[in-house]
Design a protein around this motif. Structure first.
Motif, PDB file in Angstrom:
ATOM      1  N   UNK A 342      41.469  32.330  48.970  1.00 38.15           N
ATOM      2  CA  UNK A 342      42.923  33.100  49.546  1.00 38.15           C
ATOM      3  C   UNK A 342      42.331  34.113  50.485  1.00 38.15           C
ATOM      4  N   UNK A 343      42.819  35.420  49.855  1.00 35.80           N
ATOM      5  CA  UNK A 343      42.381  36.791  50.433  1.00 35.80           C
ATOM      6  C   UNK A 343      40.877  36.823  50.421  1.00 35.80           C
ATOM      7  N   UNK A 366      40.226  33.766  44.887  1.00 36.92           N
ATOM      8  CA  UNK A 366      40.348  32.340  44.751  1.00 36.92           C
ATOM      9  C   UNK A 366      41.722  32.039  43.861  1.00 36.92           C
ATOM     10  N   UNK A 367      42.112  30.788  43.848  1.00 34.24           N
ATOM     11  CA  UNK A 367      43.620  30.562  43.112  1.00 34.24           C
ATOM     12  C   UNK A 367      43.580  30.240  41.728  1.00 34.24           C
ATOM     13  N   UNK A 368      42.473  30.836  41.053  1.00 34.83           N
ATOM     14  CA  UNK A 368      42.520  30.688  39.782  1.00 34.83           C
ATOM     15  C   UNK A 368      42.115  32.217  39.069  1.00 34.83           C
ATOM     16  N   UNK A 370      40.380  34.527  35.530  1.00 33.50           N
ATOM     17  CA  UNK A 370      40.175  34.711  34.104  1.00 33.50           C
ATOM     18  C   UNK A 370      40.908  33.756  33.132  1.00 33.50           C
ATOM     19  N   UNK A 371      41.937  33.155  33.495  1.00 33.26           N
ATOM     20  CA  UNK A 371      42.780  32.258  32.922  1.00 33.26           C
ATOM     21  C   UNK A 371      42.088  30.839  32.932  1.00 33.26           C
ATOM     22  N   UNK A 372      41.140  30.511  33.927  1.00 29.36           N
ATOM     23  CA  UNK A 372      40.618  29.280  33.823  1.00 29.36           C
ATOM     24  C   UNK A 372      39.092  29.466  33.209  1.00 29.36           C
ATOM     25  N   UNK A 373      38.588  30.590  33.576  1.00 27.62           N
ATOM     26  CA  UNK A 373      37.401  30.807  32.767  1.00 27.62           C
ATOM     27  C   UNK A 373      36.948  32.472  32.455  1.00 27.62           C
ATOM     28  N   UNK A 374      37.384  32.450  31.116  1.00 26.91           N
ATOM     29  CA  UNK A 374      37.262  33.982  30.553  1.00 26.91           C
ATOM     30  C   UNK A 374      35.945  34.396  30.395  1.00 26.91           C
ATOM     31  N   UNK A 375      35.011  33.611  30.602  1.00 22.74           N
ATOM     32  CA  UNK A 375      33.531  34.012  30.341  1.00 22.74           C
ATOM     33  C   UNK A 375      33.014  35.350  30.879  1.00 22.74           C
ATOM     34  N   UNK A 403      39.580  36.450  40.692  1.00 21.62           N
ATOM     35  CA  UNK A 403      40.682  35.538  40.633  1.00 21.62           C
ATOM     36  C   UNK A 403      42.165  36.292  41.225  1.00 21.62           C
ATOM     37  N   UNK A 404      43.232  35.647  40.914  1.00 19.81           N
ATOM     38  CA  UNK A 404      44.469  36.242  41.250  1.00 19.81           C
ATOM     39  C   UNK A 404      45.117  36.955  40.049  1.00 19.81           C
ATOM     40  N   UNK A 405      44.715  37.238  38.995  1.00 22.98           N
ATOM     41  CA  UNK A 405      45.303  37.940  38.083  1.00 22.98           C
ATOM     42  C   UNK A 405      45.493  39.314  38.314  1.00 22.98           C
ATOM     43  N   UNK A 406      46.286  40.069  37.591  1.00 26.99           N
ATOM     44  CA  UNK A 406      46.565  41.520  37.640  1.00 26.99           C
ATOM     45  C   UNK A 406      45.656  42.368  36.915  1.00 26.99           C
ATOM     46  N   UNK A 407      44.783  42.184  37.026  1.00 25.50           N
ATOM     47  CA  UNK A 407      43.626  43.130  36.589  1.00 25.50           C
ATOM     48  C   UNK A 407      42.317  43.113  37.210  1.00 25.50           C
ATOM     49  N   UNK A 408      41.357  44.307  37.242  1.00 24.49           N
ATOM     50  CA  UNK A 408      40.541  44.351  37.919  1.00 24.49           C
ATOM     51  C   UNK A 408      39.082  43.529  37.477  1.00 24.49           C
ATOM     52  N   UNK A 409      39.052  43.431  36.005  1.00 21.97           N
ATOM     53  CA  UNK A 409      38.227  42.520  35.384  1.00 21.97           C
ATOM     54  C   UNK A 409      38.280  41.275  35.521  1.00 21.97           C
ATOM     55  N   UNK A 410      39.292  40.788  36.378  1.00 20.19           N
ATOM     56  CA  UNK A 410      39.381  39.295  36.783  1.00 20.19           C
ATOM     57  C   UNK A 410      38.294  38.887  37.590  1.00 20.19           C
TER      58      UNK A 410
END
Ligand code: LLP
Length: 478
Positions: A342-343, A366-368, A370-375, A403-410
């Motif tokens: 995406x962006x 990308x469109x996923x 830390x919810x699909x790969x937390x490692x 990823x697209x989550x609301x935290x910088x560690x994503x």
């Protein structure tokens, strides 16, 4: 031997399948190929078709690769232990990724299935894996889980504490059965990464210590084994030890085997009982990056088998039946995660000191995430990513896949070079995500978990469908 009532595959190849034809050594699944136009295919299916049919993000599993790794592990250990005259069982550790189809593949390749909860047990049973070919682990099993295991006639319950001895015995008595159990012990050997450390102290929740002891030298592990022997509702099958994960230096397995075999001899001396089985758990390391080297099962199996035989001779003990529980090594390299870009944002990074140079890092979202790969967030794990939908001659730039989550560690991939013309709509794949990706996925930010898609022989099929927002709302009772 086939654990699933299916004929086991024949053949004697004990080497792991090699990554797909990629000169740079990227650990793609073994059927991965780059087509002339640069598109990647897995199992004969192009990633463009996979994305069009199943959407992104998607976990894509190379069925042939999974099966080949399962066979390689089974055959390597069977061959090595046959040399010294002992039998072997390989349990696929379902915690890495368990779906009904995956459990079936494992069973069809002659593996048994190791489960770590009532849920995993239910998946294995749904797959038709016979109870006798299933093991149940867990440091805090519920009564329901223990009863489900007993009712399914599981081959072994791995007891993890003193209180669990009484609980399993009580529940077995209530059901009028004898529960087959192993005891999980901690040997003081911990491994993971390139080294192992051997410590006298155990400060973690699993198993009972072999090294700590009371005044007369009785360790918690030995005392627990004696307690099991004394219970008529329990059949003591053997001793279990799991030393760690992503192990690349195999000497820890031998060290742990020595400790477990000595404990077995101590028990025989004290009670006259010679337990038949020894399980050394999982932990076989894989390649995540092009520069990584995976552990090959054949030399490890040979070294462990020889060490087991030597120690048994030294202790004048008969050889045990041996078992292992690899998870990551079977499914990790078989899986990739397919994302859509995406962006894309260049970020100027200024050095932390006056001497450090300022540089630009391209943030590729990308469109996923830390919810699909937390490692990456949980362990700082490194992965490799590439554009897989097309080729590009553009200059390479330093990138970070996020990823697209609301935290910088994503972060999906901390550092990778990508073509500078990477743009929205591009397909990007991350290699070696088959293990502990889907199995540790979450719904953080109410994202829906991606599907698990199998590709083989030019066709793809959905093993686990994509979650929908309706699925999430259905759980929410308002
Ligand atoms: N057997 C036992 C008793 C285990 O505890 C484990 C993993 C295995 C087998 C399988 O280990 P493997 O061969 O897959 O390394 N979430 C972490 C890994 C945790 C492993 C826990 N136990 C990760 O993503 O790296």
């Amino acid at each position: 031997m086939s654990a699933g009532g299916h004929p086991a595959a024949t053949g004697t190849t004990t080497a792991l399948p090699t990554g797909g034809a990629d000169a740079a050594g990227v650990p793609w699944p073994s059927t991965a190929r780059r087509r002339d136009d640069g598109e990647l295919e897995v199992g004969g299916v192009g990633v463009g078709d996979l994305a069009a049919e199943h959407g992104t993000p998607a976990y894509v599993l190379d069925e042939a690769d999974f099966r080949a790794r399962a066979r390689a592990y089974r055959q390597a250990f069977e061959a090595a232990f046959e040399q010294v005259g002992a039998g072997v069982d390989v349990y696929y550790a379902g915690k890495a990724l368990l779906t009904v189809a995956v459990a079936r593949w494992a069973a069809q390749e002659g593996l048994r299935v190791d489960t770590a909860s009532g849920g995993e047990l239910a998946v294995a049973l749904r797959a038709g894996v016979p109870g006798a070919a299933i093991g149940l682990h867990g440091n805090n099993k519920s009564d329901e889980e223990i009863l489900a295991a007993l009712d399914a006639g599981v081959g072994r319950i791995i007891v993890d504490s003193r209180v669990e001895i009484d609980r399993v015995a009580g529940l077995a008595a209530a059901r009028g059965v004898v529960a087959p159990v192993m005891l999980r012990v901690t040997t003081g050997v911990h491994a993971g990464g390139h080294e192992y450390i051997s410590t006298a102290h155990e400060d973690q929740k699993f198993g009972l210590s072999v090294t700590a002891g009371d005044d007369d030298g009785t360790s918690p592990a030995l005392a627990a084994l004696e307690a099991i022997v004394a219970r008529p509702e329990l059949e003591l099958l053997g001793i279990h030890s799991h030393i760690g994960s992503q192990i690349l230096d195999p000497s820890g397995f031998e060290a742990a085997a020595r400790v477990v075999l000595r404990l077995r001899a101590d028990l025989a001396e004290r009670t006259g009982v010679v337990v038949e089985e020894v399980d050394l758990g999982g932990g076989y390391g894989i390649a995540y990056l092009p520069t990584d080297e995976a552990l090959e099962p054949a030399p490890v199996a040979r070294d462990v088998a020889e060490a087991v035989a030597a120690v048994c001779t030294e202790l004048s003990m008969p050889l045990p039946r041996f078992s292992i529980e690899p998870g990551r090594a079977i499914v990790g390299p078989a899986g990739i995660t397919l994302y859509t870009v995406g962006t894309v944002k260049p970020v100027t990074v200024s050095g932390s000191s006056a001497d450090d140079e300022t540089f630009t890092r391209l943030y590729v979202s990308v469109d996923g995430g830390m919810s699909d790969n937390i490692r990456p967030a949980l362990y700082g794990a490194d992965y490799h990513a590439e554009l897989v939908g097309r080729s590009s001659d553009a200059a390479k730039v330093l990138a970070r896949v996020v990823g697209k989550h609301c935290e910088s560690g994503d972060i999906v991939v901390h550092e990778v070079v990508l073509p500078s013309d990477v743009r929205a709509g591009d397909l990007l794949a991350v290699a070696a995500t088959g293990a502990y990706g889907r199995s540790m996925a979450s719904n953080y930010n109410a994202l829906t978990r991606p599907p698990v898609v199998a590709a083989a022989d030019g066709a793809s099929r959905v093993l686990v469908r994509r979650e929908t927002v309706e699925d999430l709302l259905a759980l929410d009772l308002g």
